[in-house]
Design an enzyme around this catalytic site. Sequence first.
Site, PDB file in Angstrom:
ATOM      1  N   ALA A  43       0.784  -1.186   0.061  1.00  0.00           N
ATOM      2  CA  ALA A  43       0.017   0.041  -0.025  1.00  0.00           C
ATOM      3  C   ALA A  43       0.977   1.264  -0.036  1.00  0.00           C
ATOM      4  O   ALA A  43       0.698   2.227  -0.849  1.00  0.00           O
ATOM      5  CB  ALA A  43      -1.105  -0.073   1.302  1.00  0.00           C
ATOM      6  N   TYR A 111      -1.869 -14.160   2.171  1.00  0.00           N
ATOM      7  CA  TYR A 111      -0.742 -13.579   2.663  1.00  0.00           C
ATOM      8  C   TYR A 111       0.315 -14.772   3.236  1.00  0.00           C
ATOM      9  O   TYR A 111      -0.130 -15.635   3.824  1.00  0.00           O
ATOM     10  CB  TYR A 111      -1.086 -12.533   3.995  1.00  0.00           C
ATOM     11  CG  TYR A 111      -1.771 -11.313   3.346  1.00  0.00           C
ATOM     12  CD1 TYR A 111      -1.074 -10.569   2.621  1.00  0.00           C
ATOM     13  CD2 TYR A 111      -3.016 -11.282   3.832  1.00  0.00           C
ATOM     14  CE1 TYR A 111      -2.009  -9.363   2.393  1.00  0.00           C
ATOM     15  CE2 TYR A 111      -3.734 -10.148   3.637  1.00  0.00           C
ATOM     16  CZ  TYR A 111      -3.191  -9.185   2.822  1.00  0.00           C
ATOM     17  OH  TYR A 111      -3.770  -8.071   2.614  1.00  0.00           O
ATOM     18  N   ARG A 113       3.260 -13.551   5.030  1.00  0.00           N
ATOM     19  CA  ARG A 113       4.244 -12.530   5.312  1.00  0.00           C
ATOM     20  C   ARG A 113       4.731 -12.453   6.816  1.00  0.00           C
ATOM     21  O   ARG A 113       5.177 -11.524   7.455  1.00  0.00           O
ATOM     22  CB  ARG A 113       3.427 -11.040   5.259  1.00  0.00           C
ATOM     23  CG  ARG A 113       2.354 -11.005   5.972  1.00  0.00           C
ATOM     24  CD  ARG A 113       1.414  -9.888   5.296  1.00  0.00           C
ATOM     25  NE  ARG A 113       1.931  -8.811   4.998  1.00  0.00           N
ATOM     26  CZ  ARG A 113       1.140  -7.520   4.654  1.00  0.00           C
ATOM     27  NH1 ARG A 113      -0.218  -7.739   4.408  1.00  0.00           N
ATOM     28  NH2 ARG A 113       1.971  -6.435   4.514  1.00  0.00           N
ATOM     29  N   LYS A 230     -14.272   7.831   1.435  1.00  0.00           N
ATOM     30  CA  LYS A 230     -14.629   7.537   0.123  1.00  0.00           C
ATOM     31  C   LYS A 230     -15.822   6.422   0.214  1.00  0.00           C
ATOM     32  O   LYS A 230     -15.819   5.484   0.870  1.00  0.00           O
ATOM     33  CB  LYS A 230     -13.162   6.712  -0.484  1.00  0.00           C
ATOM     34  CG  LYS A 230     -12.025   7.463  -0.308  1.00  0.00           C
ATOM     35  CD  LYS A 230     -10.651   6.669  -0.719  1.00  0.00           C
ATOM     36  CE  LYS A 230     -10.316   5.830   0.578  1.00  0.00           C
ATOM     37  NZ  LYS A 230      -9.066   4.962   0.451  1.00  0.00           N
ATOM     38  N   GLY A 232     -16.772   4.420  -2.377  1.00  0.00           N
ATOM     39  CA  GLY A 232     -16.762   3.514  -3.585  1.00  0.00           C
ATOM     40  C   GLY A 232     -16.904   4.241  -4.785  1.00  0.00           C
ATOM     41  O   GLY A 232     -16.151   5.267  -5.081  1.00  0.00           O
ATOM     42  N   ALA A 260      -6.512   0.591  -5.923  1.00  0.00           N
ATOM     43  CA  ALA A 260      -7.223   2.153  -6.330  1.00  0.00           C
ATOM     44  C   ALA A 260      -7.164   3.076  -5.223  1.00  0.00           C
ATOM     45  O   ALA A 260      -7.272   4.154  -5.372  1.00  0.00           O
ATOM     46  CB  ALA A 260      -8.689   1.731  -6.704  1.00  0.00           C
ATOM     47  N   GLY A 261      -7.358   2.267  -3.821  1.00  0.00           N
ATOM     48  CA  GLY A 261      -7.600   3.275  -2.623  1.00  0.00           C
ATOM     49  C   GLY A 261      -6.048   4.008  -2.440  1.00  0.00           C
ATOM     50  O   GLY A 261      -5.983   5.087  -1.984  1.00  0.00           O
ATOM     51  N   ASP A 262      -5.082   3.110  -2.665  1.00  0.00           N
ATOM     52  CA  ASP A 262      -3.409   3.702  -2.798  1.00  0.00           C
ATOM     53  C   ASP A 262      -3.473   4.797  -3.741  1.00  0.00           C
ATOM     54  O   ASP A 262      -2.753   5.930  -3.397  1.00  0.00           O
ATOM     55  CB  ASP A 262      -2.491   2.877  -2.741  1.00  0.00           C
ATOM     56  CG  ASP A 262      -2.785   1.685  -2.003  1.00  0.00           C
ATOM     57  OD1 ASP A 262      -3.188   1.739  -0.904  1.00  0.00           O
ATOM     58  OD2 ASP A 262      -2.509   0.617  -2.384  1.00  0.00           O
TER      59      ASP A 262
END
Length: 325
Positions: A43, A111, A113, A230, A232, A260-262
């Site tokens: 992100a 994930y 991680r 936001k 959507g 898209a959010g980033d």
Amino acid sequence: MNTPRPLRPGPVVCVGETMAALAPDPLGPLDDAELLRVDIAGAESNVALYLADHGIPARWVSAVGDDPFGRRVRARIAAGGVDVSGVRTDPDRPTGLLLKDPGERGTRVHYHRRGSAASALTPDLLDDPAVSGAALLHLSGITPALSPGCHALVERALRPARPWPVSFDVNHRPALWTGRSAADVLRPLADRADIVLVGLDEAQALWGEALTGARAVRDLLPGPHVLVVKDGARAATAFVGADAHSVPALAVRVAEPVGAGDAFAAGFLTGLLRDLPVERALRLGHLTAASALRVAGDHGPLLAPDVIATLLAADDETWRAADID
């Protein structure tokens, strides 16, 4: 409300984990895939890459393993014009990995991680010269979920006497919050930041369905001088102090929504750093998000400069009628 901290000269420093990402090629269910494409996913580095695309000096600070994935991650981000001089190489821990599994109901992410190099980051990272000269420090709610040390890093970054303003994208990832309450951790962190971005849907998932709109989220998070909610594909609303500014989202042909959010965050922050009116900063957020929505990966090319300039200056009717193919 927190006392506003002015943006100052210097790079935007984005701190957080970036992983190697494997996705089916061509895009489809992971179970049916014969080939996997190697990409990167993170992100904070996504934000840094889009800031660099907009000509904003950006630095990504993190840690990767001493392995091929770590070298790929570092090289890909550097190739995007981002300063990676503050990235540490951990000789004992691996670079994180994720698998994308696209399906009819969206993309699931698996994930790998735990125990990664970035999960071992601690508050001392903030003393690194790569961070201390930040014009703005950008963090997300992913980092405090990774380990106690990472949580402590974010807590220290948001201390009252911090030398830089902090932007914080809530970025709730439920799969990372095993055994702890994301709601209880993320709300006080977000409320201490200078600039906060959150999706209405994730705010409802975290803090209750009673949050029926952007104003209710603002009531829940009164601390940030700037709060962006936001909604959507409908709109984004920015609260600056007590004033609210709302801009409809663009109609976009969507290949995959991940990232898209980033991209939106980077576009909006670019607008603030350029001292654009808030409505134009929101438009630049939407325009940058379109770059991510139109590609299968997290990072896509910006729209043509003339398209961006035209839509930033367009009247409201022209903006609402725009369709990004």
